[in-house]
Scaffold this active site. Sequence first.
Site, PDB file in Angstrom:
ATOM      1  N   LYS A  49     -43.603  97.019  20.582  1.00  0.00           N
ATOM      2  CA  LYS A  49     -44.151  95.784  21.130  1.00  0.00           C
ATOM      3  C   LYS A  49     -45.108  96.133  22.257  1.00  0.00           C
ATOM      4  O   LYS A  49     -44.751  96.846  23.195  1.00  0.00           O
ATOM      5  CB  LYS A  49     -43.027  94.878  21.645  1.00  0.00           C
ATOM      6  CG  LYS A  49     -43.592  93.590  22.259  1.00  0.00           C
ATOM      7  CD  LYS A  49     -42.510  92.586  22.546  1.00  0.00           C
ATOM      8  CE  LYS A  49     -43.089  91.366  23.248  1.00  0.00           C
ATOM      9  NZ  LYS A  49     -42.053  90.363  23.553  1.00  0.00           N
ATOM     10  N   ARG A 106     -47.556  81.825  26.409  1.00  0.00           N
ATOM     11  CA  ARG A 106     -47.129  81.506  27.775  1.00  0.00           C
ATOM     12  C   ARG A 106     -47.071  79.992  27.968  1.00  0.00           C
ATOM     13  O   ARG A 106     -46.181  79.467  28.624  1.00  0.00           O
ATOM     14  CB  ARG A 106     -48.094  82.145  28.789  1.00  0.00           C
ATOM     15  CG  ARG A 106     -48.190  83.648  28.689  1.00  0.00           C
ATOM     16  CD  ARG A 106     -47.060  84.343  29.446  1.00  0.00           C
ATOM     17  NE  ARG A 106     -46.726  85.623  28.846  1.00  0.00           N
ATOM     18  CZ  ARG A 106     -47.410  86.759  29.009  1.00  0.00           C
ATOM     19  NH1 ARG A 106     -48.452  86.774  29.807  1.00  0.00           N
ATOM     20  NH2 ARG A 106     -47.046  87.857  28.403  1.00  0.00           N
ATOM     21  N   ARG A 144     -46.692  92.770  31.897  1.00  0.00           N
ATOM     22  CA  ARG A 144     -45.454  93.433  31.459  1.00  0.00           C
ATOM     23  C   ARG A 144     -45.689  94.917  31.159  1.00  0.00           C
ATOM     24  O   ARG A 144     -45.010  95.503  30.324  1.00  0.00           O
ATOM     25  CB  ARG A 144     -44.942  92.753  30.187  1.00  0.00           C
ATOM     26  CG  ARG A 144     -44.781  91.239  30.277  1.00  0.00           C
ATOM     27  CD  ARG A 144     -43.921  90.763  29.121  1.00  0.00           C
ATOM     28  NE  ARG A 144     -43.912  89.329  28.929  1.00  0.00           N
ATOM     29  CZ  ARG A 144     -43.303  88.454  29.732  1.00  0.00           C
ATOM     30  NH1 ARG A 144     -42.701  88.879  30.826  1.00  0.00           N
ATOM     31  NH2 ARG A 144     -43.331  87.168  29.442  1.00  0.00           N
ATOM     32  N   GLU A 170     -40.565 104.915  19.839  1.00  0.00           N
ATOM     33  CA  GLU A 170     -39.747 103.715  20.077  1.00  0.00           C
ATOM     34  C   GLU A 170     -39.003 103.297  18.806  1.00  0.00           C
ATOM     35  O   GLU A 170     -37.840 102.897  18.849  1.00  0.00           O
ATOM     36  CB  GLU A 170     -40.645 102.557  20.539  1.00  0.00           C
ATOM     37  CG  GLU A 170     -41.148 102.673  21.969  1.00  0.00           C
ATOM     38  CD  GLU A 170     -40.115 102.192  22.981  1.00  0.00           C
ATOM     39  OE1 GLU A 170     -38.998 101.821  22.576  1.00  0.00           O
ATOM     40  OE2 GLU A 170     -40.426 102.182  24.183  1.00  0.00           O
ATOM     41  N   LYS A 193     -45.348  94.363  16.891  1.00  0.00           N
ATOM     42  CA  LYS A 193     -45.907  93.158  17.474  1.00  0.00           C
ATOM     43  C   LYS A 193     -46.927  93.515  18.519  1.00  0.00           C
ATOM     44  O   LYS A 193     -46.629  94.334  19.375  1.00  0.00           O
ATOM     45  CB  LYS A 193     -44.752  92.364  18.109  1.00  0.00           C
ATOM     46  CG  LYS A 193     -45.147  91.123  18.847  1.00  0.00           C
ATOM     47  CD  LYS A 193     -43.885  90.524  19.425  1.00  0.00           C
ATOM     48  CE  LYS A 193     -44.216  89.279  20.193  1.00  0.00           C
ATOM     49  NZ  LYS A 193     -43.009  88.643  20.690  1.00  0.00           N
ATOM     50  N   SER A 207     -49.288  84.471  18.905  1.00  0.00           N
ATOM     51  CA  SER A 207     -49.967  83.233  19.295  1.00  0.00           C
ATOM     52  C   SER A 207     -51.480  83.382  19.427  1.00  0.00           C
ATOM     53  O   SER A 207     -52.235  82.504  19.014  1.00  0.00           O
ATOM     54  CB  SER A 207     -49.380  82.723  20.609  1.00  0.00           C
ATOM     55  OG  SER A 207     -49.522  83.687  21.637  1.00  0.00           O
ATOM     56  N   TYR A 238     -47.036  81.592  12.603  1.00  0.00           N
ATOM     57  CA  TYR A 238     -46.991  80.151  12.886  1.00  0.00           C
ATOM     58  C   TYR A 238     -47.519  79.347  11.699  1.00  0.00           C
ATOM     59  O   TYR A 238     -47.393  78.130  11.683  1.00  0.00           O
ATOM     60  CB  TYR A 238     -47.783  79.852  14.169  1.00  0.00           C
ATOM     61  CG  TYR A 238     -47.173  80.551  15.375  1.00  0.00           C
ATOM     62  CD1 TYR A 238     -46.049  80.027  16.001  1.00  0.00           C
ATOM     63  CD2 TYR A 238     -47.681  81.763  15.841  1.00  0.00           C
ATOM     64  CE1 TYR A 238     -45.455  80.679  17.068  1.00  0.00           C
ATOM     65  CE2 TYR A 238     -47.098  82.428  16.914  1.00  0.00           C
ATOM     66  CZ  TYR A 238     -45.988  81.878  17.520  1.00  0.00           C
ATOM     67  OH  TYR A 238     -45.383  82.535  18.575  1.00  0.00           O
TER      68      TYR A 238
HETATM   69  C1  PBG Z   1     -40.868  87.615  24.830  1.00  0.00           C
HETATM   70  C2  PBG Z   1     -41.821  87.214  23.756  1.00  0.00           C
HETATM   71  C3  PBG Z   1     -43.198  87.020  23.855  1.00  0.00           C
HETATM   72  C4  PBG Z   1     -43.642  86.649  22.593  1.00  0.00           C
HETATM   73  C5  PBG Z   1     -42.527  86.608  21.773  1.00  0.00           C
HETATM   74  N1  PBG Z   1     -41.414  86.988  22.499  1.00  0.00           N
HETATM   75  C6  PBG Z   1     -44.081  87.056  25.029  1.00  0.00           C
HETATM   76  C7  PBG Z   1     -44.250  88.297  25.762  1.00  0.00           C
HETATM   77  O1  PBG Z   1     -43.695  89.334  25.445  1.00  0.00           O
HETATM   78  O2  PBG Z   1     -44.981  88.254  26.754  1.00  0.00           O
HETATM   79  C8  PBG Z   1     -45.041  86.349  22.212  1.00  0.00           C
HETATM   80  C9  PBG Z   1     -45.214  85.745  20.860  1.00  0.00           C
HETATM   81  C10 PBG Z   1     -46.547  85.165  20.634  1.00  0.00           C
HETATM   82  O3  PBG Z   1     -47.496  85.404  21.407  1.00  0.00           O
HETATM   83  O4  PBG Z   1     -46.700  84.459  19.635  1.00  0.00           O
HETATM   84  N2  PBG Z   1     -39.677  86.869  24.751  1.00  0.00           N
END
Ligand code: PBG
Length: 317
Positions: free
Chosen positions: A192, A202, A213, A229, A244, A268, A307
């Site tokens: 990730k 967000r 992060r 990982e 991801k 997203s 989505y």
């Molecule tokens: C963290 C999480 C995130 C997303 C899914 N789980 C945000 C992040 O890591 O900052 C993002 C998913 C998306 O952008 O569609 N719980």
Amino acid sequence: MIRPRRLRASAAMRRLVSEVRVHPAQLVLPVFVAEGLDAPRPISSMPGVFQQTLDTLPDVIEQAAAAAIGGVMLFGVPIHKDAVGTGATDPDGILSRAVGVASQVAAGRLVVQADLCLDEFTDHGHCGVLDGDRVDNDATLVRYAQMGVVLARAGADMLGTSGMMDGQVAAVREALDAAGFVDTTILGYGAKYATALYGPFREAVNSSLTGDRRTYQQDPANGREALREVRLDLAEGADVIMVKPAFLDVVSAVAEVSDVPVAVYQVSGEYAMVEAAAANGWIDRRAMILESLTGCVRAGADIVLTYWALEAAEWLG
Ligand code: PBG
């Protein structure tokens, strides 16, 4: 002359020789469930996506089951947030209740998944608990272990360990087993990345994060690190591995080494970019969506979180 075009000459021939077919059963719909809403609230940066309520969730689950997609991934959006994300381990909290509703309505027709992470529940917006201004890995593992058991008890079939803490899969597996949830599966977010593509998310979860992060999610520059990982997640007992966002070179590399199913999360920002371009008439929306899903599967993903899962399933079905 060698003529590869022969195999492209008709729609029937192209259909016959297509190497990749996306099936609705591979698709997983992420669903946001918010506390304190009277009605679904549109997410402005994700046109067509809503924060659902506990009352509207059953309808979404019915639609997902009718579309015969593979599952749903639930995210909880609580009203109250605090430093340790107390709401994440509250059996009456929004995520736990959403899982309960979803698993009851799904009644075995879908794999009900839940995001196992603290960021929706913390007032600072980080995926773990803090020690000063740094995210405390091992203290966070304790919270994840508790959260995993709460979500399993609520009825989750699969838990997505998305926090990028070291040792999280092992910590959650151990807690699940100790509590008797030996059949609850773990979707390990092996790779990730810290990417700008999570921007619209967000808004979707009313995130309070300031900063980034980068001390726990991976640098988008790194591919080899993803394999490290992934190997760790596999050794710790992940049942499915996630990449991801949809960095397809990483999906492909992970698919080469993984002996468990590989999932990819089309996030997203990927959704928002396509929707924005389509809304401007700059791109053929349906073709782009299907092409992007095909790309994920061609790269080696067995499962795609998107989505567009319901709409795509309708087109593909
Ligand atoms: C963290 C999480 C995130 C997303 C899914 N789980 C945000 C992040 O890591 O900052 C993002 C998913 C998306 O952008 O569609 N719980």
